[in-house]
Design a protein around this motif. Structure first.
Motif, PDB file in Angstrom:
ATOM      1  N   LYS A  32      76.678  34.121  29.201  1.00 22.38           N
ATOM      2  CA  LYS A  32      76.936  32.678  29.109  1.00 22.38           C
ATOM      3  C   LYS A  32      78.301  32.317  29.666  1.00 22.38           C
ATOM      4  N   THR A  33      79.306  33.145  29.403  1.00 24.11           N
ATOM      5  CA  THR A  33      80.647  32.897  29.932  1.00 24.11           C
ATOM      6  C   THR A  33      80.625  32.908  31.451  1.00 24.11           C
ATOM      7  N   LEU A  34      79.952  33.897  32.032  1.00 26.44           N
ATOM      8  CA  LEU A  34      79.864  33.984  33.492  1.00 26.44           C
ATOM      9  C   LEU A  34      79.082  32.809  34.079  1.00 26.44           C
ATOM     10  N   LEU A  35      77.965  32.464  33.454  1.00 32.87           N
ATOM     11  CA  LEU A  35      77.158  31.354  33.954  1.00 32.87           C
ATOM     12  C   LEU A  35      77.888  30.021  33.818  1.00 32.87           C
ATOM     13  N   ASP A  49      80.276  27.237  39.614  1.00 30.99           N
ATOM     14  CA  ASP A  49      80.376  25.856  40.081  1.00 30.99           C
ATOM     15  C   ASP A  49      79.001  25.241  40.313  1.00 30.99           C
ATOM     16  N   ASP A  50      77.994  26.061  40.468  1.00 24.38           N
ATOM     17  CA  ASP A  50      76.633  25.582  40.689  1.00 24.38           C
ATOM     18  C   ASP A  50      75.945  25.345  39.352  1.00 24.38           C
ATOM     19  N   ILE A  51      74.921  24.508  39.405  1.00 30.77           N
ATOM     20  CA  ILE A  51      74.108  24.284  38.218  1.00 30.77           C
ATOM     21  C   ILE A  51      73.156  25.464  38.066  1.00 30.77           C
ATOM     22  N   ILE A  52      73.171  26.050  36.884  1.00 28.45           N
ATOM     23  CA  ILE A  52      72.289  27.184  36.608  1.00 28.45           C
ATOM     24  C   ILE A  52      71.496  26.859  35.346  1.00 28.45           C
ATOM     25  N   ALA A  53      70.192  26.976  35.487  1.00 28.29           N
ATOM     26  CA  ALA A  53      69.302  26.720  34.350  1.00 28.29           C
ATOM     27  C   ALA A  53      68.399  27.925  34.162  1.00 28.29           C
ATOM     28  N   LEU A 103      71.277  25.791  29.962  1.00 26.94           N
ATOM     29  CA  LEU A 103      71.853  25.041  31.079  1.00 26.94           C
ATOM     30  C   LEU A 103      73.353  25.248  31.014  1.00 26.94           C
ATOM     31  N   ASN A 104      73.951  25.729  32.125  1.00 30.50           N
ATOM     32  CA  ASN A 104      75.387  26.006  32.083  1.00 30.50           C
ATOM     33  C   ASN A 104      76.204  24.703  32.020  1.00 30.50           C
ATOM     34  N   ASP A 105      77.513  24.863  31.828  1.00 33.18           N
ATOM     35  CA  ASP A 105      78.399  23.704  31.654  1.00 33.18           C
ATOM     36  C   ASP A 105      78.372  22.763  32.855  1.00 33.18           C
ATOM     37  N   THR A 106      78.262  23.298  34.074  1.00 33.28           N
ATOM     38  CA  THR A 106      78.211  22.460  35.269  1.00 33.28           C
ATOM     39  C   THR A 106      76.974  21.589  35.238  1.00 33.28           C
ATOM     40  N   GLY A 107      75.877  22.127  34.746  1.00 29.30           N
ATOM     41  CA  GLY A 107      74.616  21.377  34.666  1.00 29.30           C
ATOM     42  C   GLY A 107      74.682  20.308  33.610  1.00 29.30           C
TER      43      GLY A 107
END
Length: 177
Positions: free
Chosen positions: A152-155, A159-163, A173-177
């Motif tokens: 989770k820390t890495l995701l 900078d990209d949205i990762i789901a 859903l990562n923080d960017t998302g």
């Protein structure tokens, strides 16, 4: 190859157990009994205060084996103090005071296991098995939690949205998302 076979092939690591009892003879018996049943190293404390000092120090204690009858308190109160600081550390209440009331209180506070002394033919083998199994489970759970937290820390740093989608539903859903 089954899970048990895989586990038995893993190299064993030394397990450090903290025994807490005011009975010096019982502490010595724990050390002798546990160490002859596996890679178990025993550290002893004669009181809850001493045990807390050991736990707060630089130690690698992975399991506590505590008597119920302790100076100025009991094993359940000690268990409550341990659970407040470390809710998953294996804790075995190994006592001569075998009553339903004590067992019920211990279970309600989150004891890992409860064993009455001298009720089993091979009490040291049984205790060593309880300790080894509890620590193995504790290590496995810690590895899972650590792996998930790292992932989770890495995701979240991306900078990209990762789901992550599981079974058609959004599981992460990562923080960017």
């Amino acid at each position: 190859m089954g899970r048990r076979e895989l586990l038995s092939e893993r190299p064993t690591e030394m397990i450090e157990v903290l025994t807490v009892t005011a009975d010096e003879g019982f502490a010595d018996a724990c050390e002798r009994g546990l160490s002859k049943h596996g890679d178990i190293r025993v550290v002893s404390a004669a009181s809850v205060g001493e045990a807390i000092d050991v736990l707060e120090g630089e130690t690698s204690v992975e399991c506590i084996v505590s008597d119920h009858d302790l100076p100025h308190t009991d094993g359940i109160a000690f268990l409550e103090a341990v659970r407040a600081q470390n809710p998953t550390l294996p804790f075995v209440l190994f006592t001569s005071e075998g009553s339903e009331a004590v067992a019920s209180r211990a279970i309600s506070v989150g004891v890992t296991d409860y064993l009455i002394r001298e009720r089993h033919e091979d009490q040291w083998g049984r205790l060593a098995t309880l300790v080894t199994d509890a620590v193995e489970y504790y290590r496995d759970q810690s590895a899972i939690v650590d792996t998930e937290a790292r992932a989770k820390t890495l995701l979240d740093a991306a900078d990209d949205i990762i789901a992550v989608v599981r079974g058609g539903e959004l599981a992460y859903l990562n923080d960017t998302g």
